[in-house]
Scaffold this active site. Structure first.
Site, PDB file in Angstrom:
ATOM      1  N   ASP A 258      43.758  37.768  47.106  1.00 24.63           N
ATOM      2  CA  ASP A 258      42.474  37.185  46.713  1.00 24.63           C
ATOM      3  C   ASP A 258      42.757  36.185  45.593  1.00 24.63           C
ATOM      4  OD1 ASP A 258      40.041  36.546  45.609  1.00 24.63           O
ATOM      5  OD2 ASP A 258      39.447  38.620  45.162  1.00 24.63           O
TER       6      ASP A 258
ATOM      7  N   CYS B  84      31.301  42.287  38.633  1.00 24.92           N
ATOM      8  CA  CYS B  84      31.623  42.749  39.994  1.00 24.92           C
ATOM      9  C   CYS B  84      32.925  43.533  40.043  1.00 24.92           C
ATOM     10  CB  CYS B  84      31.670  41.592  40.991  1.00 24.92           C
ATOM     11  SG  CYS B  84      30.146  40.695  41.150  1.00 24.92           S
TER      12      CYS B  84
ATOM     13  N   GLN C 285      40.523  33.465  41.529  1.00 23.79           N
ATOM     14  CA  GLN C 285      40.681  33.057  40.125  1.00 23.79           C
ATOM     15  C   GLN C 285      42.051  32.425  39.875  1.00 23.79           C
ATOM     16  OE1 GLN C 285      38.270  33.050  37.981  1.00 23.79           O
ATOM     17  NE2 GLN C 285      36.795  34.376  38.997  1.00 23.79           N
TER      18      GLN C 285
ATOM     19  N   HIS D 264      37.897  42.944  42.523  1.00 19.57           N
ATOM     20  CA  HIS D 264      36.492  42.522  42.600  1.00 19.57           C
ATOM     21  C   HIS D 264      35.824  43.309  43.731  1.00 19.57           C
ATOM     22  CE1 HIS D 264      33.173  39.666  43.499  1.00 19.57           C
ATOM     23  NE2 HIS D 264      33.379  39.155  42.308  1.00 19.57           N
TER      24      HIS D 264
ATOM     25  N   LYS E 238      34.788  27.525  42.936  1.00 18.86           N
ATOM     26  CA  LYS E 238      35.581  27.795  41.725  1.00 18.86           C
ATOM     27  C   LYS E 238      36.715  26.800  41.539  1.00 18.86           C
ATOM     28  CE  LYS E 238      34.508  32.609  41.982  1.00 18.86           C
ATOM     29  NZ  LYS E 238      34.033  33.624  41.059  1.00 18.86           N
TER      30      LYS E 238
HETATM   31  N1  PMP Z   1      37.337  37.787  43.983  1.00 12.95           N
HETATM   32  C1  PMP Z   1      37.406  37.431  42.693  1.00 12.95           C
HETATM   33  C2  PMP Z   1      38.617  37.817  41.894  1.00 12.95           C
HETATM   34  C3  PMP Z   1      36.368  36.708  42.116  1.00 12.95           C
HETATM   35  O1  PMP Z   1      36.445  36.360  40.829  1.00 12.95           O
HETATM   36  C4  PMP Z   1      35.253  36.364  42.905  1.00 12.95           C
HETATM   37  C5  PMP Z   1      34.091  35.600  42.300  1.00 12.95           C
HETATM   38  N2  PMP Z   1      33.559  36.182  41.132  1.00 12.95           N
HETATM   39  C6  PMP Z   1      35.230  36.752  44.235  1.00 12.95           C
HETATM   40  C7  PMP Z   1      36.293  37.454  44.739  1.00 12.95           C
HETATM   41  C8  PMP Z   1      34.101  36.429  45.133  1.00 12.95           C
HETATM   42  O2  PMP Z   1      33.868  35.054  45.196  1.00 12.95           O
HETATM   43  P1  PMP Z   1      32.561  34.520  45.896  1.00 12.95           P
HETATM   44  O3  PMP Z   1      31.412  35.154  45.186  1.00 12.95           O
HETATM   45  O4  PMP Z   1      32.617  33.044  45.711  1.00 12.95           O
HETATM   46  O5  PMP Z   1      32.651  34.930  47.321  1.00 12.95           O
END
Ligand code: PMP
Length: 403
Positions: free
Chosen positions: A201, A365, A204, A124, A227
């Site tokens: 990270d 993203c 998910q 991401h 999440k």
């Molecule tokens: N890493 C991953 C794998 C994600 O799916 C996300 C959220 N889409 C993030 C980081 C970032 O999360 P946040 O926008 O809540 O900071």
């Protein structure tokens, strides 16, 4: 624990009881953010109605209660991911801020010009850009481990890239665009054999499967509250206490100090050292309630329910002519991303939306990943604990109509 009954569970989510455009909501966007159970909404309201005050500074009962509940939320998070010590849990805004904290504090302090940070091609942007900022500032190098066409990490290549120059590894546990579950235990083992710390990270992962940071031996593990069925604005950094003790503060201000003069400041011990200013107290309380809720259902039950739906959805979507699933890893979680020949993913998403099916379309993203796959974007349906077969049926039916 009682067996997992999705119809009963759905009644815990007020938003699922409300029609959207006169139809029941088919919510297939949990990967972007999860809906909230009543237990979370009620506890946040109750807390603000009955126990609310700022923490730590108070000498009166209300502030002491508020402080105790904030500390209890930290304990709840620690138990949830099996941290050995609640001092290893730092509250931040979200996973993004968590990775920025580690890059800014650990990275800026311990990494030097020429050192390499190893990530993967499926990260991401939140696990790319903070390291690029560090590269600009410190002259580190960012290295990217390749993936296969199925969207799995190429472990042989990963191992080969773990040279003496690599001083930090940062990898996603479950890919938000592919659903790939990475072999994080093996990744940590390989990195630690060379003395390299690892950040995972878990954005998910934490909502879909039991996470045990001690069993993984993770140095850092980050995720967002929103999440895991909690509120926005609260996230978690787990870090081994030895790292938190060695790392300099990320931001300065109140609550993170033990003594201040104009000449110098003594910092609080971790985790307070990394929580400058009034934190998201209400968010932490809400996150604690969310974790209690999810834990009462049981992550193993949630995982079994969602895995069955993923298999069901995979089969249904495979039967749709012209549809290609993106992300076909053997170890996969909760994500049904796809493209359809000749149709713009955004249009598919919008058409599904008009039919009451909430999905996401775009690069999610993960633009470098899209580049690797040779597509600009996908349409992505994602599964949560309240997802039903009927939701997946509605998705497949609408897709056939759209074609
Ligand atoms: N890493 C991953 C794998 C994600 O799916 C996300 C959220 N889409 C993030 C980081 C970032 O999360 P946040 O926008 O809540 O900071």
């Amino acid at each position: 624990a009682p067996a997992f009954e999705v119809e009963r569970v759905r009644r815990d989510f007020p938003i699922l009881q409300r029609p959207v455009n006169g139809r029941p909501l088919v919510y297939l966007d949990t990967a972007a953010s999860a809906q909230k159970p009543r237990a979370v909404l009620d506890e946040m309201t109750r807390f603000m109605s009955e126990d609310y005050a700022n923490i730590h500074r108070g000498v009166y009962a209300l502030s002491q209660r508020s402080t105790a509940l904030y500390d209890a939320a930290r304990q709840t998070v620690a138990r949830f991911i099996h941290a050995g010590d609640a001092r290893e849990i730092v509250f931040v805004r979200n996973a993004t801020e968590g990775i920025n904290l580690v890059a800014s504090s650990y990275g800026r302090h311990f990494l030097e010009k020429g050192d390499e940070v190893l990530i993967t091609h499926m990260e991401h942007h939140a696990n790319i850009v903070p390291w690029q900022l560090l590269r600009q500032e410190k002259g580190i190098a960012l290295r990217v481990a390749p993936i296969t066409d199925a969207g799995e990490l190429d472990m042989d290549a990963f191992e080969r890239m773990l040279t003496d120059r690599v001083k930090f590894v940062s990898v996603v546990h479950v890919s938000n665009s592919l659903g790939t579950v990475n072999p994080v235990q093996e990744i940590v083992r390989l990195a630690h054999a060379r003395g390299i710390p690892v950040l995972i990270d878990g954005s998910q992962a934490a909502l879909h499967m039991p996470v045990d940071v001690r069993d993984l031996d993770a140095d850092f593990y980050v995720f967002s509250g929103h999440k895991v069925y909690g509120p926005t604005g609260i996230g978690v950094v787990f870090a081994k206490l030895s790292h938190l003790e060695a790392m300099p503060p990320y931001q300065g201000g109140g609550l993170m100090i033990s003594f201040v003069t104009f000449e110098s400041t003594e910092f609080s011990p971790p985790p307070q050292k990394f929580e400058a200013g009034t934190p998201n107290i209400v968010g932490a309380i809400g996150l604690g309630a969310a974790i209690d809720y999810v834990s009462s259902l049981g992550l193993a039950h949630i995982h079994a329910h969602e895995s069955a739906l993923l298999a069901y959805g995979t089969e249904l979507l495979r039967e749709i002519p012209g549809l290609r699933l993106i992300g076909t890893a053997r170890e996969k979680s909760s994500i049904l991303a796809f493209v359809i020949d000749g149709v713009d993913p955004q249009e598919i998403g919008a058409a599904l939306g008009r039919n009451g099916v909430a999905v996401r379309a775009g690069h999610h993203c993960t633009q470098p990943l899209m580049g690797r796959l040779g597509i600009p974007s996908t349409t992505r349906a994602s599964i949560g604990l309240y997802t039903t077969r009927e939701d997946i049926d509605a998705l497949a039916r609408c897709l056939r109509e759209i074609r």
